[in-house]
Every structure is written in structure tokens, then in C-alpha cells.
Design an enzyme around this catalytic site. Structure first.
Site, mmCIF file in Angstrom:
data_model
loop_
_atom_site.group_PDB
_atom_site.id
_atom_site.type_symbol
_atom_site.label_atom_id
_atom_site.label_comp_id
_atom_site.label_asym_id
_atom_site.label_seq_id
_atom_site.Cartn_x
_atom_site.Cartn_y
_atom_site.Cartn_z
ATOM 1 N N HIS A 118 0.958 -1.222 -0.128
ATOM 2 C CA HIS A 118 -0.099 -0.049 0.027
ATOM 3 C C HIS A 118 0.784 1.343 -0.091
ATOM 4 O O HIS A 118 0.511 2.185 -0.641
ATOM 5 C CB HIS A 118 -1.030 0.062 1.378
ATOM 6 C CG HIS A 118 -1.934 -1.116 1.134
ATOM 7 N ND1 HIS A 118 -2.973 -1.138 0.156
ATOM 8 C CD2 HIS A 118 -2.079 -2.352 1.811
ATOM 9 C CE1 HIS A 118 -3.667 -2.368 0.118
ATOM 10 N NE2 HIS A 118 -3.020 -3.166 1.353
ATOM 11 N N ASP A 124 3.231 6.157 -5.335
ATOM 12 C CA ASP A 124 3.099 6.575 -6.806
ATOM 13 C C ASP A 124 2.383 7.546 -7.146
ATOM 14 O O ASP A 124 0.827 7.515 -7.029
ATOM 15 C CB ASP A 124 2.925 5.089 -7.483
ATOM 16 C CG ASP A 124 3.002 5.156 -9.094
ATOM 17 O OD1 ASP A 124 2.913 6.439 -9.499
ATOM 18 O OD2 ASP A 124 2.680 4.246 -9.585
ATOM 19 N N ARG A 127 0.216 7.326 -10.463
ATOM 20 C CA ARG A 127 -1.034 6.495 -10.369
ATOM 21 C C ARG A 127 -1.937 7.188 -9.464
ATOM 22 O O ARG A 127 -3.323 7.412 -9.764
ATOM 23 C CB ARG A 127 -0.634 5.443 -9.797
ATOM 24 C CG ARG A 127 -1.691 4.515 -9.031
ATOM 25 C CD ARG A 127 -1.275 3.446 -8.029
ATOM 26 N NE ARG A 127 -2.168 2.719 -7.448
ATOM 27 C CZ ARG A 127 -2.682 2.772 -6.014
ATOM 28 N NH1 ARG A 127 -2.589 3.787 -5.504
ATOM 29 N NH2 ARG A 127 -3.771 2.005 -5.491
ATOM 30 N N GLY A 151 -11.361 -3.367 -4.360
ATOM 31 C CA GLY A 151 -10.162 -3.475 -3.995
ATOM 32 C C GLY A 151 -9.646 -2.303 -3.514
ATOM 33 O O GLY A 151 -8.612 -1.854 -4.001
ATOM 34 N N GLU A 174 -12.761 -4.507 0.122
ATOM 35 C CA GLU A 174 -11.623 -5.012 0.308
ATOM 36 C C GLU A 174 -11.543 -6.110 0.969
ATOM 37 O O GLU A 174 -11.884 -6.380 2.190
ATOM 38 C CB GLU A 174 -10.695 -3.881 1.127
ATOM 39 C CG GLU A 174 -9.365 -4.259 1.366
ATOM 40 C CD GLU A 174 -8.437 -4.511 0.269
ATOM 41 O OE1 GLU A 174 -8.514 -4.125 -0.765
ATOM 42 O OE2 GLU A 174 -7.658 -5.556 0.229
ATOM 43 N N GLU A 217 -8.415 0.230 -9.076
ATOM 44 C CA GLU A 217 -7.182 -0.068 -9.671
ATOM 45 C C GLU A 217 -6.592 -1.233 -9.587
ATOM 46 O O GLU A 217 -6.380 -1.732 -8.734
ATOM 47 C CB GLU A 217 -6.198 1.111 -8.814
ATOM 48 C CG GLU A 217 -4.947 1.251 -9.173
ATOM 49 C CD GLU A 217 -3.922 0.166 -9.042
ATOM 50 O OE1 GLU A 217 -3.847 -0.734 -9.933
ATOM 51 O OE2 GLU A 217 -3.020 0.423 -8.175
ATOM 52 N N GLU A 226 -1.717 -11.105 -12.324
ATOM 53 C CA GLU A 226 -2.638 -10.971 -11.044
ATOM 54 C C GLU A 226 -3.917 -11.343 -11.287
ATOM 55 O O GLU A 226 -4.986 -11.805 -10.506
ATOM 56 C CB GLU A 226 -2.579 -9.586 -10.085
ATOM 57 C CG GLU A 226 -1.402 -9.333 -9.537
ATOM 58 C CD GLU A 226 -1.653 -7.917 -8.710
ATOM 59 O OE1 GLU A 226 -2.517 -7.828 -8.092
ATOM 60 O OE2 GLU A 226 -0.536 -7.238 -8.709
ATOM 61 N N HIS A 375 5.147 3.005 -10.201
ATOM 62 C CA HIS A 375 5.736 2.022 -9.480
ATOM 63 C C HIS A 375 5.641 0.533 -10.323
ATOM 64 O O HIS A 375 6.476 -0.422 -10.067
ATOM 65 C CB HIS A 375 4.761 1.916 -8.104
ATOM 66 C CG HIS A 375 3.747 1.060 -8.453
ATOM 67 N ND1 HIS A 375 2.456 1.697 -8.910
ATOM 68 C CD2 HIS A 375 3.435 -0.300 -8.066
ATOM 69 C CE1 HIS A 375 1.484 0.890 -8.968
ATOM 70 N NE2 HIS A 375 1.905 -0.323 -8.253
HETATM 71 C C1 6LC Z 1 -4.888 -3.441 -5.553
HETATM 72 C C2 6LC Z 1 -5.065 -4.365 -5.081
HETATM 73 C C3 6LC Z 1 -6.051 -4.323 -3.717
HETATM 74 O O1 6LC Z 1 -7.510 -4.566 -4.155
HETATM 75 C C4 6LC Z 1 -5.509 -5.145 -2.578
HETATM 76 O O2 6LC Z 1 -5.857 -4.199 -1.555
HETATM 77 C C5 6LC Z 1 -6.540 -6.309 -2.787
HETATM 78 O O3 6LC Z 1 -6.497 -6.899 -1.374
HETATM 79 C C6 6LC Z 1 -7.587 -5.851 -3.179
HETATM 80 N N1 6LC Z 1 -8.400 -6.972 -4.033
HETATM 81 C C7 6LC Z 1 -7.903 -7.472 -5.085
HETATM 82 N N2 6LC Z 1 -8.817 -8.423 -5.556
HETATM 83 C C8 6LC Z 1 -9.786 -8.228 -4.572
HETATM 84 C C9 6LC Z 1 -11.206 -8.848 -4.652
HETATM 85 N N3 6LC Z 1 -11.506 -9.627 -5.599
HETATM 86 N N4 6LC Z 1 -12.038 -8.474 -3.865
HETATM 87 C C10 6LC Z 1 -11.693 -7.487 -2.869
HETATM 88 N N5 6LC Z 1 -10.621 -6.883 -2.961
HETATM 89 C C11 6LC Z 1 -9.469 -7.302 -3.594
HETATM 90 C C12 6LC Z 1 -3.740 -3.347 -6.426
HETATM 91 N N6 6LC Z 1 -3.552 -4.576 -7.431
HETATM 92 C C13 6LC Z 1 -3.464 -4.175 -8.847
HETATM 93 N N7 6LC Z 1 -3.747 -3.141 -9.447
HETATM 94 N N8 6LC Z 1 -3.189 -5.381 -9.502
#
Ligand code: 6LC
Length: 440
Positions: A118, A124, A127, A151, A174, A217, A226, A375
Site C-alpha cells: 500500500h 506512486d 497513479r 479493491g 476490500e 485500480e 494477478e 511503481h
Molecule cells: C490493488 C489491490 C487491492 O485490491 C488489494 O488491497 C487487494 O487486497 C484488493 N483486492 C484484489 N482483488 C480483490 C477482490 N476480488 N475483492 C476485494 N478486494 C480485492 C492493486 N492491485 C492491482 N492493481 N493489481
């Protein structure tokens, strides 16, 4: 985000590397105890003459594991390289699938439960400011709108929404344990009337209503790594109102043929004469160890781009389907603009946010070498051997992003290229193919 911990279980075994010629000898030895039988979990089409094609369910005899990604195997008398992640040992099959989560959620959300990633994302500026700018420049249209921030991490985008616009509700979703802190941050900044933090996987949460805007994001290395984008698409189909807005609204992956002199010198030319000694027998190992996977966190100099970069794929976030993610193909055609050494290809992405305001300008977040570094930096794909190219030559070919059928957050990028000489200095048309696992 670019570097969450998905490669923890990858073991480097290059130290045990054997040359294919040694393996031919092994193959003749039927009793060799080191030969193991594996079953193909999914079909694979090999590229180039040294890769083996196989179908789901085929039984392959693995003779050697020169790296954790590519094994040397035999099927019906034919021998070649196979991607290790497509194979499973028969007796392990049932046990393994139930034990291991192909989404690696424990590792994935575990790393987002700590501050390191985080901090990297929030630090960044390009971003974070891009998202801030999108919200600020659409603040009038966001009034009384319902937003989902998928997320949300520490909740920065949700807080921007609450402070810079007047949405009626922001659902900040989240999955990681960071959500508990996000709730505190929302309160601390006086936004608890507007922002509701929901802890859980976006695929599983329930909202009391449909949303007008889905902001997230989700972009990873080389855009898709990912595959968080899958969660975004599923949430779109479930929660976005008809006519609702996606932020980002579209995404593009850009590729350029480039020089990488210092990386090549550091990892490969180094072995030519360290301390006046000839260490070149280590070069095949160096190639295996440093050039098999793409190099994340590369910063290509604009000067090292040998041609004008070109967009190889464009994703429309309104129409993109989860099934489209399995295999995405793009084409490129470059005209070499300056003579130099073609070491590989560099990739980066750009996302666009459409405006809600009539006639408003779209916002762009560009992670390429002609914008402020982010980043994510860029991703470098090194060829096995550098090639000299000259002004006027053309480089054309294709890129294939193939999602791993087992490890759902991973993919293999296959590049195919052919160089056509304009001057006759390059002997003839040269073609090549190389597949890069990211990471499995
Ligand atoms: C952002 C990732 C954030 O999104 C990170 O805090 C992760 O726990 C959350 N996240 C990812 N997938 C999910 C989901 N399906 N449901 C809830 N939260 C989620 C940065 N990552 C990218 N930009 N790739």
C-alpha cells in the site's frame, strides 16, 4: 500493483541444469529412476521446434527439470521443453487440487494485509493523482451517484470521492485484513456518512443496491498479471447499472523493440572476461536464469526504443468478458528508426477514464517511458541472442497472452517476430519465438 508475493513457492533449480544432449542419453536408459511420469492438466501448443505440444490427459515422461518453469519431457517418442505448470504427478492430482488454491488467495490477500504494497502504491504519485484527477474533474456529475471502489486497499479512492465530490454512497470493498484499518481511516477523515467499508471478496459481497460507477485500480504487471481484472468484470456484470460507468474505461498494452545494453552487460557479457578469465561456459545458465522470465521493474530509456511503440492490445472495460482473458492475441509491425542492438521487447500499459461531463476530456494513466515513471515501471522481455538491426528494417510479429489454466493469477507471454532487412546488411529474414512465464 506489481510485486505481491506469488512466486514464493517457485524453486530455482537451474543449478541442476542438464543440456538436452545429456538428456538424449538418459532417454535411452529405460531404467533411469530420475524419469518421472506426469499428466497434462491442460492442452499446450508448443512454439518453435524445441517445445512439445500435448493434449489434456496425455502422460509425459519428464527427463529433467532444468528450471522451475520449463522441463524436458517426452511424449510418444518425441522430446522437447514443456511448461512445468501444465503438469501434475498423477498420484498427487486429487490431493493437490484440493490442497492448493489456484488463486493463491491466502498469499495474495495476505500480502495486501501489510503496509508494504500500500505504501508503494500510495507513494506512486502518477497513479494516485490520476485517480484523484478523474474524480475532481467529474465532481459535478458524481453528485448523488452510487460508487463501488473495488479493491479499495487503504480507501484512498473512496476518500477522494467523498471529499472532492458528493456521491450519495461509496461502497469500499476490500478482501484483505487492511479493511479493518480502512474503516478507521474513513472515520478519522470524517467520511463515514458516505463511505461504507465492506470486507470480503468482491465476488462474494452483497450490496443493497446497484451502482452508477465502478472504480478500481486493478492493473498488474504487463497489465493483466494477478488477473484482478476478473473480479472487476464479475462485479460489473452483477452490480453496475445499465448505462453505468467503468473507471478505467479502457486499457491498452504497448510494446516496443528495444536495446538493453546495461542489463545485457550486467547479466550476460559479464561472463566473457571477469578478472581476465573466460567464464563463457556459464552463459547458457545465465540465459536460463536471467532471460527466461520477463524482467519486471525495468525502465526503458526513450533513446533505447528502436522504433515507435505500438499498441498491441486494447481492452474495452464495458464489453470485455472473463472468457476473453484466457487467450489474448495482438499483432505488431515496426519500422526500425535507428540502427542498434535489438535485445528484446519492452511492454507497458495505459488506461483511460472516460468523462461523465459532456465534452469533458478523458484522463489517461500512462506507465510508459515517455511519461513520469510509476511503481509498475515497464516489463522487459529479453531475446536469447541480441540481433543487430538497421534503420529501415522492419520487425513484425505477434504477442500472445495465455492465462495459466491452473494458476489463475499467472500467464505466459509468447512473442513471435520476424525481421526483414532493408539494407542487405542483416543476412536474411530472421524469425524467432520465445515464451515467457509470468511466473508460472
Ligand atoms: C490493488 C489491490 C487491492 O485490491 C488489494 O488491497 C487487494 O487486497 C484488493 N483486492 C484484489 N482483488 C480483490 C477482490 N476480488 N475483492 C476485494 N478486494 C480485492 C492493486 N492491485 C492491482 N492493481 N493489481
Amino acid at each position: 500493483m506489481k510485486s505481491f508475493n506469488l512466486c514464493r513457492t517457485d524453486k530455482q533449480t537451474v543449478g541442476e541444469s542438464k543440456q538436452p544432449s545429456d538428456m538424449q542419453t538418459e532417454r535411452e536408459d529405460e531404467d533411469d529412476a530420475s524419469v518421472e511420469e506426469y499428466v497434462a492438466l491442460s492442452s499446450f501448443t508448443g512454439s518453435g521446434s524445441d517445445q512439445l505440444s500435448f493434449s489434456r490427459g496425455d502422460r509425459l515422461r519428464v527427463h529433467a527439470k532444468p528450471s522451475s518453469e520449463w522441463w524436458w519431457a517426452e511424449l510418444r517418442g518425441v522430446i522437447g521443453y514443456v511448461p512445468a505448470s501444465y503438469l501434475r504427478q498423477e498420484e498427487e492430482e486429487e490431493e493437490d487440487t484440493s490442497l492448493e488454491d489456484p488463486w493463491q488467495d491466502e498469499e495474495y490477500f495476505g500480502s495486501y494485509g501489510t503496509l508494504r504494497l500500500h505504501l508503494e502504491m500510495l507513494s506512486d504519485k502518477s497513479r494516485t493523482e490520476a485517480y484523484r484527477h478523474v474524480i475532481l474533474s467529474n465532481s459535478a456529475s458524481l453528485r448523488n451517484k452510487v460508487v463501488i471502489d473495488l479493491g479499495c486497499g487503504t480507501g484512498i479512492i473512496s476518500l477522494f470521492c467523498a471529499q472532492l465530490a458528493q456521491p450519495s454512497e461509496v461502497y469500499a470493498v476490500e478482501a484483505s485484513s487492511m479493511a479493518e484499518y480502512t474503516r478507521q481511516l474513513v472515520k478519522q477523515n470524517g467520511c463515514e456518512e458516505v463511505v461504507t467499508v465492506l470486507q470480503g471478496r468482491a465476488e462474494e459481497i452483497e450490496l443493497p443496491e446497484q451502482v452508477d460507477v465502478l472504480v478500481s485500480e486493478w492493473m498488474g504487471n504487463c497489465l493483466l498479471f494477478e488477473f484482478m481484472v476478473e473480479s472487476v468484470l464479475l462485479a460489473r456484470d452483477r452490480w453496475l447499472k445499465e448505462g453505468g460507468v467503468m473507471w478505467p474505461s479502457s486499457a491498452a498494452l504497448t510494446l516496443v523493440p528495444c536495446q538493453a545494453n546495461s542489463y545485457y552487460a550486467e547479466k550476460m557479457a559479464f561472463w566473457e572476461q571477469p578478472y581476465g578469465l573466460d567464464f563463457t561456459p556459464l552463459q547458457p545458465l545465465a540465459q536460463q536464469e536471467f532471460f527466461t522470465k520477463p524482467k519486471f521493474s525495468h525502465l526503458v530509456e526513450p533513446d533505447d526504443c528502436l522504433a515507435t511503440p505500438c499498441d498491441v492490445l486494447c481492452l474495452d472495460m464495458y464489453t470485455l468478458q472473463v472468457k476473453d482473458l484466457e487467450e489474448i492475441k495482438g499483432q505488431f509491425h515496426y519500422c526500425v528508426e535507428k540502427s542498434g542492438v535489438f535485445h528484446g521487447f519492452t511492454a507497458w500499459f495505459t488506461v483511460h477514464f472516460e468523462s461523465l461531463e459532456t465534452g469533458g476530456a478523458t484522463v489517461e494513466l500512462n506507465t510508459g517511458p515517455f511519461s513520469e515513471p510509476t511503481h509498475w515501471k515497464q516489463t522487459l522481455f529479453m531475446l536469447d541472442r541480441p540481433l543487430s538491426v538497421y534503420t529501415g528494417d522492419s520487425i513484425s510479429g505477434s504477442i500472445l497472452l495465455c492465462r495459466n489454466p491452473v494458476w489463475r493469477r499467472h500467464m505466459t507471454v509468447t512473442l513471435h517476430w520476424s525481421i526483414n532487412s532493408s539494407t542487405g546488411e542483416t543476412d536474411k529474414c530472421q524469425v524467432g519465438t520465445k515464451s515467457f512465464p509470468m511466473w508460472r
